[in-house]
Design a protein around this motif. Structure first.
Motif, PDB file in Angstrom:
ATOM      1  N   TRP A  22     -13.535  16.753   8.146  1.00 46.55           N
ATOM      2  CA  TRP A  22     -13.600  17.855   7.190  1.00 46.55           C
ATOM      3  C   TRP A  22     -14.692  17.587   6.159  1.00 46.55           C
ATOM      4  N   LEU A  23     -15.395  18.651   5.776  1.00 48.95           N
ATOM      5  CA  LEU A  23     -16.338  18.572   4.662  1.00 48.95           C
ATOM      6  C   LEU A  23     -15.555  18.864   3.390  1.00 48.95           C
ATOM      7  N   ARG A  24     -15.398  17.862   2.551  1.00 47.23           N
ATOM      8  CA  ARG A  24     -14.507  17.994   1.400  1.00 47.23           C
ATOM      9  C   ARG A  24     -15.110  18.905   0.348  1.00 47.23           C
ATOM     10  N   SER A  25     -14.240  19.734  -0.229  1.00 46.97           N
ATOM     11  CA  SER A  25     -14.662  20.751  -1.182  1.00 46.97           C
ATOM     12  C   SER A  25     -13.998  20.511  -2.525  1.00 46.97           C
ATOM     13  N   VAL A  26     -14.674  20.959  -3.598  1.00 50.07           N
ATOM     14  CA  VAL A  26     -14.106  20.831  -4.942  1.00 50.07           C
ATOM     15  C   VAL A  26     -13.434  22.113  -5.395  1.00 50.07           C
ATOM     16  N   ASP A  27     -13.491  23.148  -4.578  1.00 51.29           N
ATOM     17  CA  ASP A  27     -12.895  24.427  -4.968  1.00 51.29           C
ATOM     18  C   ASP A  27     -11.918  24.873  -3.894  1.00 51.29           C
ATOM     19  N   ALA A  28     -11.450  26.102  -4.008  1.00 44.23           N
ATOM     20  CA  ALA A  28     -10.399  26.606  -3.118  1.00 44.23           C
ATOM     21  C   ALA A  28     -10.944  27.371  -1.918  1.00 44.23           C
ATOM     22  N   ARG A  29     -12.216  27.227  -1.621  1.00 49.48           N
ATOM     23  CA  ARG A  29     -12.771  27.906  -0.449  1.00 49.48           C
ATOM     24  C   ARG A  29     -12.134  27.386   0.839  1.00 49.48           C
ATOM     25  N   PRO A  30     -12.075  28.213   1.880  1.00 52.78           N
ATOM     26  CA  PRO A  30     -11.509  27.753   3.157  1.00 52.78           C
ATOM     27  C   PRO A  30     -12.237  26.511   3.660  1.00 52.78           C
ATOM     28  N   GLY A  31     -11.482  25.650   4.328  1.00 53.92           N
ATOM     29  CA  GLY A  31     -12.048  24.403   4.803  1.00 53.92           C
ATOM     30  C   GLY A  31     -13.037  24.600   5.930  1.00 53.92           C
ATOM     31  N   ARG A  32     -14.027  23.714   5.951  1.00 57.13           N
ATOM     32  CA  ARG A  32     -15.012  23.680   7.026  1.00 57.13           C
ATOM     33  C   ARG A  32     -15.177  22.248   7.493  1.00 57.13           C
ATOM     34  N   GLU A  57       0.828  -1.211   0.000  1.00 58.25           N
ATOM     35  CA  GLU A  57       0.000   0.000   0.000  1.00 58.25           C
ATOM     36  C   GLU A  57       0.857   1.253   0.000  1.00 58.25           C
ATOM     37  N   LEU A  58       0.294   2.306  -0.566  1.00 58.19           N
ATOM     38  CA  LEU A  58       0.956   3.600  -0.561  1.00 58.19           C
ATOM     39  C   LEU A  58       1.107   4.097   0.872  1.00 58.19           C
ATOM     40  N   SER A  59       2.309   4.464   1.255  1.00 59.61           N
ATOM     41  CA  SER A  59       2.580   4.946   2.606  1.00 59.61           C
ATOM     42  C   SER A  59       3.314   6.268   2.509  1.00 59.61           C
ATOM     43  N   GLY A  60       2.727   7.321   3.067  1.00 57.35           N
ATOM     44  CA  GLY A  60       3.278   8.658   2.916  1.00 57.35           C
ATOM     45  C   GLY A  60       4.026   9.120   4.136  1.00 57.35           C
ATOM     46  N   THR A  61       4.270  10.412   4.182  1.00 55.94           N
ATOM     47  CA  THR A  61       4.932  11.043   5.325  1.00 55.94           C
ATOM     48  C   THR A  61       3.927  11.910   6.059  1.00 55.94           C
ATOM     49  N   VAL A  62       4.160  12.116   7.320  1.00 56.72           N
ATOM     50  CA  VAL A  62       3.244  12.920   8.133  1.00 56.72           C
ATOM     51  C   VAL A  62       3.294  14.375   7.645  1.00 56.72           C
ATOM     52  N   PRO A  63       2.159  14.961   7.239  1.00 53.50           N
ATOM     53  CA  PRO A  63       2.180  16.316   6.678  1.00 53.50           C
ATOM     54  C   PRO A  63       2.096  17.404   7.739  1.00 53.50           C
ATOM     55  N   LEU A 123      -6.998  14.429   8.690  1.00 46.42           N
ATOM     56  CA  LEU A 123      -6.190  15.182   7.736  1.00 46.42           C
ATOM     57  C   LEU A 123      -6.797  14.988   6.358  1.00 46.42           C
ATOM     58  N   ALA A 124      -6.928  16.057   5.600  1.00 43.90           N
ATOM     59  CA  ALA A 124      -7.554  15.974   4.283  1.00 43.90           C
ATOM     60  C   ALA A 124      -6.733  16.769   3.284  1.00 43.90           C
ATOM     61  N   MET A 125      -6.665  16.243   2.058  1.00 40.94           N
ATOM     62  CA  MET A 125      -6.026  16.970   0.969  1.00 40.94           C
ATOM     63  C   MET A 125      -7.055  17.877   0.317  1.00 40.94           C
ATOM     64  N   ALA A 126      -6.741  19.156   0.210  1.00 40.43           N
ATOM     65  CA  ALA A 126      -7.637  20.145  -0.380  1.00 40.43           C
ATOM     66  C   ALA A 126      -7.071  20.628  -1.702  1.00 40.43           C
ATOM     67  N   LYS A 127      -7.756  21.585  -2.302  1.00 35.38           N
ATOM     68  CA  LYS A 127      -7.356  22.121  -3.597  1.00 35.38           C
ATOM     69  C   LYS A 127      -5.943  22.687  -3.523  1.00 35.38           C
ATOM     70  N   VAL A 152      -3.067  21.007   2.814  1.00 36.91           N
ATOM     71  CA  VAL A 152      -3.440  20.003   3.795  1.00 36.91           C
ATOM     72  C   VAL A 152      -4.296  20.668   4.857  1.00 36.91           C
ATOM     73  N   LEU A 153      -5.453  20.076   5.140  1.00 36.77           N
ATOM     74  CA  LEU A 153      -6.310  20.533   6.229  1.00 36.77           C
ATOM     75  C   LEU A 153      -6.102  19.597   7.407  1.00 36.77           C
ATOM     76  N   ALA A 154      -5.759  20.144   8.548  1.00 37.30           N
ATOM     77  CA  ALA A 154      -5.467  19.345   9.739  1.00 37.30           C
ATOM     78  C   ALA A 154      -6.394  19.756  10.872  1.00 37.30           C
ATOM     79  N   ALA A 155      -7.136  18.786  11.403  1.00 39.67           N
ATOM     80  CA  ALA A 155      -7.974  19.001  12.579  1.00 39.67           C
ATOM     81  C   ALA A 155      -7.576  17.963  13.615  1.00 39.67           C
ATOM     82  N   LEU A 156      -7.076  18.407  14.740  1.00 35.54           N
ATOM     83  CA  LEU A 156      -6.520  17.518  15.755  1.00 35.54           C
ATOM     84  C   LEU A 156      -7.251  17.719  17.072  1.00 35.54           C
ATOM     85  N   VAL A 157      -7.737  16.632  17.647  1.00 37.24           N
ATOM     86  CA  VAL A 157      -8.219  16.686  19.021  1.00 37.24           C
ATOM     87  C   VAL A 157      -7.026  16.405  19.916  1.00 37.24           C
TER      88      VAL A 157
END
Length: 604
Positions: A412-422, A341-347, A361-365, A369-374
């Motif tokens: 994260w609510l994934r977006s198809v454009d460059a709007r700020p993440g929500r 499997e593809l294994s990446g690095t911590v962003p 963690l989510a990849m955006a436009k 990288v969008l990061a939300a951490l508890v």
């Protein structure tokens, strides 16, 4: 009829579902859109029609099973098929409805009790769970009926009371005054499909689950799908999407064959962008159907479109590669290594990667990288949300929220454009939306209990919720820069005391709960179709994450991970996630027991 045994005379109990008969261990998943609705070898033809009344001979159990399948198929003949099972003197008890009013009460069978009477008739009492109402437009609406039991009689159809005539079969008397359809019949005689509607801001297509009778010939598929689109979205999805313009109608039936289809619509407006979006909407709603589409607006032909080319040029989701697996080890995020499997690095920058309890963690436009951490709070057990965004590695300062007694894994609510993440997170039993600046806003929900978990679909326009141990879905509206949630719809399921949920595909949820013991099920977005994935957990699941299979990036099905009793696992193949799977950690000194990885998740 067959001569009864003593046991039959006293009553026979048949258990149906409800966790009964499930093997002690399983790791099963149904792949693809067709897997949940057809059996091997099923094709258009007589095999897609439910059995006739005499198909079961005089076997009570098979006759009842077939009776609960009889309504399946094209709606305009549902009453005809069911009445064929009912004794002539009792047919009038089933009051018929016409056209769009035809609706089937879909039930999940729990138990059937057969009691032989002194007059050689049999009384049948079935215990059921109401799942929903299957409408003529292919939607499964929430259940209307509240009955948990139905009782009716069975008698021989042999003339003049003759016995041992297997060919005569059986009849129902004192029938229920509703059309009943078992969940097993829904799975067997219907194809579950996704059609698509544009989101309320018209930036992405959102799936809407429908059921098409397998008895409908394939050449009518285009016509059925276009009729569904004209009729509009399912009620629960409506707050987050837009239908076709008001008063849109299909002129005649969609016609075609040999790879070319003609659709003629009476639709207001000549907006070229809207028409172009409609073509994309139709192309995706037809699944993988190849060929060409000639769309006409009020008999005026538009340029012919190749369906496959349109789907390739207008992708559903903003993803391009397989997911990467990560997990927590001693409060920090680390890649998980599973060989091929593809294994990446911590962003994340090292100074941000600490004191973490759960993460998304989510990849955006534009490779953001969008990061939300508890993360842990100032005192034991307190939690706060830390949010950051940017090019990898995302560095501090992360912005943080106030502290709460409890906090779910954020999404994260994934977006198809460059709007700020929500995103969305549950804190102290309430649902909140958050932004890239870690500002939190409570999202009102009309639910009878506190919320404990939230999961977002890949389209970012639908969410699943757990509240009071029950499962709900709701539509998301992102107009105006905010986040509002439509009225939640509760789903019927065999699971109780639900603890965790995520999206396993466009129209399937992966859900953890109990069937007498902790278990994980796959459940359709309307609650109708469910499949046990694991029933041998041994401990309550407190964390669950899945990668939603989709029509853009094809990955092996069954991609979910979970944590129970402090131990993390992955599926397909099922295995415990050992410390040796965690990359980039310091060697553990001899004689020291390594920590367990926890809270695994996917980055995509």
């Amino acid at each position: 009829m067959r001569r009864p045994t003593l046991v039959a005379a006293l009553g026979v109990v048949v258990l149906l579902g409800g966790g009964c008969g499930i093997p002690a261990a399983s790791d099963v998943r149904v792949d693809g859109k067709g897997g949940t609705a057809t059996e091997a070898g099923a094709v258009n033809g007589p095999g897609n029609e439910p059995p006739t009344r005499t198909a079961s001979g005089s076997v009570n159990e098979a006759f009842v099973r077939n009776f609960l399948s009889a309504a399946a198929g094209e709606p305009d003949r549902a009453y005809e098929r069911v009445k064929a099972f009912i004794a002539p003197e009792h047919k009038s008890r089933l009051q018929e409805k016409k056209g769009s009013e035809v609706a089937l009460n879909v039930v999940r069978l729990r138990e059937a009790v057969y009691t032989l009477n002194s007059d050689s008739t049999t009384t049948v009492k079935i215990t059921v769970q109401q799942i929903g109402v299957l409408r003529a437009n292919g939607t499964l609406a929430p259940p209307v009926a509240t009955e948990t039991e139905y009782e009716f009689g069975i008698r021989s159809a042999a003339l003049n009371g003759a016995v041992n005539d297997e060919r005569a079969g059986l009849y129902i008397f004192d029938p229920p005054n509703v059309l009943l359809l078992s969940d097993a019949a829904l799975r067997r005689y219907y194809q579950d499909e996704s059609i698509y509607f544009w989101s309320s801001d018209r930036t992405r297509l959102v799936p809407d689950q429908r059921y098409r009778p397998l008895a409908v010939p394939e050449e009518r598929r285009v016509n059925e799908v276009v009729k569904w689109l004209v009729g509009g979205p399912s009620d629960w999805l409506r707050p987050g999407v837009v239908g076709l313009p008001d008063r849109t109608e299909l002129i005649n039936n969609a016609t075609g064959g040999n790879g070319r289809w003609e659709v003629n619509l009476d639709m207001s407006g000549d907006d070229q962008n809207g028409i172009d979006q409609l073509i994309t909407q139709i192309a995706w709603s037809l699944g993988d159907l190849p060929g060409q589409l000639e769309l006409k607006i009020r008999n005026n032909s538009l340029p012919v479109q190749d369906l496959s080319e349109r789907r390739n040029s207008a992708q559903l989701y903003p993803i391009a590669e397989s997911p990467q697996r990560f997990g927590l080890y001693e409060g920090a995020i680390h890649p998980l290594d599973f060989g091929s499997e593809l294994s990446g690095t911590v962003p994340l920058a090292p100074e941000a990667n600490r004191n973490i309890v759960s993460a998304d963690l989510a990849m955006a436009k534009e490779q953001r990288v969008l990061a939300a951490l508890v993360v842990t709070g100032s005192s034991d057990g307190r939690r706060r949300l830390a949010v950051g965004a940017g090019a990898a590695p995302v560095s501090v300062p992360f912005r943080s929220t106030s502290e709460y007694s409890s906090m779910s894994r954020p999404v994260w609510l994934r977006s198809v454009d460059a709007r700020p993440g929500r995103g969305l997170v549950v804190a102290d039993g309430q649902l909140y939306r958050f932004d890239e600046s870690a500002r939190m806003y409570r999202v009102p929900l009309n639910l009878p209990a506190d919320v404990s978990a939230v999961a977002a679909a890949l389209d970012g326009q639908r969410v699943a919720l757990i509240a009071g141990g029950r499962l709900y879905v709701a539509a998301v509206n992102l107009d105006g820069g905010g986040v509002s949630i439509g009225p939640p719809r509760q789903l019927a399921t065999s699971l109780t005391a639900l603890t965790a949920v995520d999206w396993g595909s466009e129209d399937q949820l992966v859900v953890a709960g109990s069937v007498g013991q902790p278990a994980i099920y796959e459940i359709s977005v309307d609650g109708a179709l469910e499949t046990p994935l694991r029933t041998d957990l041994g401990a309550k699941v407190n964390h669950l994450t899945a990668y939603p299979t989709n029509r853009i990036v094809r990955v092996p099905s069954g991609a979910y991970m979970y944590e129970a009793n402090g131990v993390a696992y992955r599926s397909s193949p099922f295995e415990r996630i050992e410390p040796g799977r965690v990359r980039d950690i310091a060697p553990v000194p001899a004689g020291v027991r390594p920590s367990n990885p926890s809270a695994p998740f996917f980055l995509y």
